[in-house]
Motif scaffolding. Structure first.
Motif, PDB file in Angstrom:
ATOM      1  N   SER A 108      12.338  28.832  24.067  1.00  0.00           N
ATOM      2  CA  SER A 108      12.935  27.019  24.610  1.00  0.00           C
ATOM      3  C   SER A 108      13.511  26.468  23.325  1.00  0.00           C
ATOM      4  CB  SER A 108      11.438  26.485  24.579  1.00  0.00           C
ATOM      5  OG  SER A 108      12.480  25.264  25.695  1.00  0.00           O
ATOM      6  N   ILE A 109      13.234  26.319  22.317  1.00  0.00           N
ATOM      7  CA  ILE A 109      13.390  25.579  21.081  1.00  0.00           C
ATOM      8  C   ILE A 109      14.902  26.491  21.077  1.00  0.00           C
ATOM      9  CG2 ILE A 109      13.648  24.949  19.388  1.00  0.00           C
ATOM     10  CD1 ILE A 109      10.804  24.760  18.690  1.00  0.00           C
TER      11      ILE A 109
ATOM     12  N   PRO B 279      13.548  21.731  26.795  1.00  0.00           N
ATOM     13  CA  PRO B 279      12.091  20.622  27.120  1.00  0.00           C
ATOM     14  C   PRO B 279      10.695  21.249  27.324  1.00  0.00           C
ATOM     15  CG  PRO B 279      13.117  19.399  28.811  1.00  0.00           C
ATOM     16  CD  PRO B 279      13.991  20.509  27.592  1.00  0.00           C
TER      17      PRO B 279
ATOM     18  N   ILE C 161       8.355  17.559  21.449  1.00  0.00           N
ATOM     19  CA  ILE C 161       9.208  18.487  23.210  1.00  0.00           C
ATOM     20  C   ILE C 161       8.724  18.737  24.321  1.00  0.00           C
ATOM     21  CG2 ILE C 161      11.190  19.363  21.085  1.00  0.00           C
ATOM     22  CD1 ILE C 161       9.794  22.588  21.368  1.00  0.00           C
TER      23      ILE C 161
ATOM     24  N   ARG D  90      14.046  15.992  25.658  1.00  0.00           N
ATOM     25  CA  ARG D  90      15.312  16.707  25.975  1.00  0.00           C
ATOM     26  C   ARG D  90      16.469  16.961  24.746  1.00  0.00           C
ATOM     27  NH1 ARG D  90      17.067  15.764  30.577  1.00  0.00           N
ATOM     28  NH2 ARG D  90      15.333  17.482  31.253  1.00  0.00           N
TER      29      ARG D  90
ATOM     30  N   THR E  86      14.359  18.037  21.785  1.00  0.00           N
ATOM     31  CA  THR E  86      14.843  19.690  21.821  1.00  0.00           C
ATOM     32  C   THR E  86      16.097  19.950  21.044  1.00  0.00           C
ATOM     33  OG1 THR E  86      13.252  19.451  23.279  1.00  0.00           O
ATOM     34  CG2 THR E  86      14.209  21.333  23.122  1.00  0.00           C
TER      35      THR E  86
ATOM     36  N   TRP F 116      15.914  20.363  17.657  1.00  0.00           N
ATOM     37  CA  TRP F 116      15.293  21.056  16.978  1.00  0.00           C
ATOM     38  C   TRP F 116      16.517  22.538  17.669  1.00  0.00           C
ATOM     39  CZ3 TRP F 116      12.043  20.619  13.215  1.00  0.00           C
ATOM     40  CH2 TRP F 116      10.732  19.597  13.527  1.00  0.00           C
ATOM     41  N   LYS F 117      16.947  22.459  18.497  1.00  0.00           N
ATOM     42  CA  LYS F 117      17.938  23.731  18.541  1.00  0.00           C
ATOM     43  C   LYS F 117      19.093  23.289  17.270  1.00  0.00           C
ATOM     44  CE  LYS F 117      21.422  25.313  21.580  1.00  0.00           C
ATOM     45  NZ  LYS F 117      21.948  25.724  23.511  1.00  0.00           N
TER      46      LYS F 117
END
Length: 501
Positions: free
Chosen positions: A403-404, A409, A432, A462, A465, A468-469
């Protein structure tokens, strides 16, 4: 490099779908990017299930099967690639159904009591047959620590692969001290509801948490609880490994990783493995999966017809079990949200016939174009699809990392184990996710879906997230921390004799 001169890693995952998935990603990387010969070990029950779910698939691995006396009338091995072989060992389990949370105690007992001798025999055979190089290292799941003694017997390094989060592992590792301090086991069932689980545990290096945020196996009144003691002992055994590899990245879990490094063998954060595997060029190997359920890929074509960010993806993993009441509440919450959804319901996730368990009126309220139900799906591809705007998840670590990695999210509904800890961090530390309470109510499901797909809180999650992505991508690029950690653990531990460098 001559085939018999290659380093040979024997990879032993814990026998559950999520652990198998994570170990397979690591094995692919060792093989594809670092030229390791791989022997991937599955237990008999899972091996046979994987063969049955792959029947008819046009995949290379199942065309090369070898019969063995210990698996009468069943194949015991197959080749994924010439230097990538899968082997089966006896597990003592007789069930034909895949693993679920209800069978966890049986699974833990099998790992603890049944696998070591069969694994030892396999390693001896690999070292005496002429089919490949001798074993040079073992990579074992943190919760398959029986391999440690066997690695010592043959004089090769054993690296513990932690397929759960750093914060989840650290929670398991603290089980011993929770027990010694008298915090667990619970004094009575009343402690589940009288506020005792709100007790703050403030002596943990890395992060203070409430007792309820620890892996859920602390919620027992039985000092001999097999799952609690299994997780406690296996986590403690990680101290005996030559190193610990963990599927996370430093920016995400730095405080916990620092705390682990102070008390354990060298710790190497090498994730997200999902992003590392994106670098594999061989398409057949990159897309190869071990599934305990028949994968249904038609959902991808269904998603192709949807607008970007319009669909909530619902999947509670490989072991969660829902009551009929919970199923009904989820169903009406999804229906009443008015949003499009893709819902994975495994064959053993609910007891009974799904068609009769779904509430009357659900099918008429939700057309096939608004909601799609499937029994299993290629999750990595689903989460990459631009139509996915949110992920309702059990917070298993593979799902959280995916997911990350894809910037999606989460609505968090943890079932058991480290999922409670992952949920706490996702919602309270990383920003997140948002938690759905264990007492599922359709109005809550409806409200959180609307929020994550169109609300202000969903927009904020979002954005976090995606941050973090970006951090995860930087970490896995050449020169990034995870990339360098992977190179370092291979050079300094898995190839410690320098023979293959």
């Amino acid at each position: 490099m001559d085939a018999n001169d290659k380093p040979h890693a024997v990879c032993m995952p814990s026998p559950a779908q999520g652990h198998i998935n994570a170990m397979l990603q690591l094995a692919k990387l060792l093989h594809s990017l670092h030229d390791f010969h791989i022997t991937f070990v599955l237990t008999r029950l899972n091996f046979n299930r994987i063969l049955s779910t792959s029947a008819g698939d046009e995949l290379p691995p199942f065309c090369n099967t070898v019969q063995s006396d210990d698996l009468i009338n069943q194949p015991s091995s197959f080749d994924v690639l010439p230097d990538f072989r899968c082997e089966a060992i006896q597990d003592g389990l007789q069930r034909s159904d895949p693993n679920s949370g209800e069978e966890l105690s049986e699974l833990c007992d099998s790992v603890r009591n049944n696998l070591a001798d069969h694994f030892r025999q396999l390693v001896k055979r690999l070292n005496h047959e002429n089919r490949g190089p001798k074993v040079t290292c073992i990579v074992s799941d943190t919760y398959s620590s029986f391999t440690l003694d066997i690695a010592a017997e043959i004089g090769v390094p054993d690296v513990s692969f932690c397929s759960v989060s750093a914060c989840g592992f650290w929670g398991f590792y603290c089980f011993k001290e929770l027990l010694e301090r008298g915090i667990v086991p619970l004094k009575s069932e009343d402690d589940l509801s009288n506020g005792y689980l709100e007790t703050c545990i403030d002596w943990i290096p890395g992060k203070s948490m409430r007792l309820r945020d620890f892996p859920s196996f602390v919620r027992t009144t039985n000092p001999n609880d097999s799952v609690f003691n299994f997780c406690k002992d296996e986590s403690e055994n990680a101290k005996k490994a030559n190193a610990i590899i963990i599927n996370t990245f430093n920016d995400l879990e730095a405080p916990v990783l620092d705390a682990m490094s102070a008390q354990l063998p060298p710790v190497y954060a090498v994730g997200p493995l999902t992003l590392m595997c994106d670098k594999i060029r061989d398409a057949a190997l990159k897309n190869f999966r071990f599934n305990l359920w028949q994968e249904e890929s038609a959902c991808l074509q269904w998603l192709d017809r949807k607008a970007n960010g319009s669909v909530v993806y619902v999947n509670f993993g490989s072991m969660a079990v829902l009551s009929s009441e919970q199923l009904v509440e989820f169903a009406w919450g999804l229906a009443d949200s008015g949003r499009e959804f893709l819902w994975v319901i495994r064959s053993n996730m609910v007891s009974g016939d799904l068609a009769t368990l779904l509430p009357a009126g659900f099918s008429s309220a939700v057309t096939s174009e608004r909601g799609l139900l499937t029994s299993w799906c290629p999750q990595g591809e689903v989460l990459m699809h631009p139509a996915i705007g949110g992920f309702m998840t059990h917070c298993g670590w593979n799902s959280t990392m995916e997911s990350i990695s894809r910037g999606v999210p989460m609505i968090c509904w943890p079932y058991f184990g480290d999922q409670q800890t992952n949920c706490y961090y996702a919602c309270n530390e990383w920003g997140i996710g948002v938690e759905l309470g264990n007492d599922v109510k359709r109005k809550d499901v409806e409200g959180l879906i609307r929020e994550i797909l169109g609300g202000e809180k969903g927009k904020e999650m979002r954005e976090m997230t995606l941050k973090w992505k970006e951090s995860a991508i930087r970490s896995t690029e050449p020169g990034g921390k995870s990339f360098m950690n992977m190179e370092k653990v291979i050079r300094e531990v898995l190839l410690e004799d320098n023979k293959h460098i």
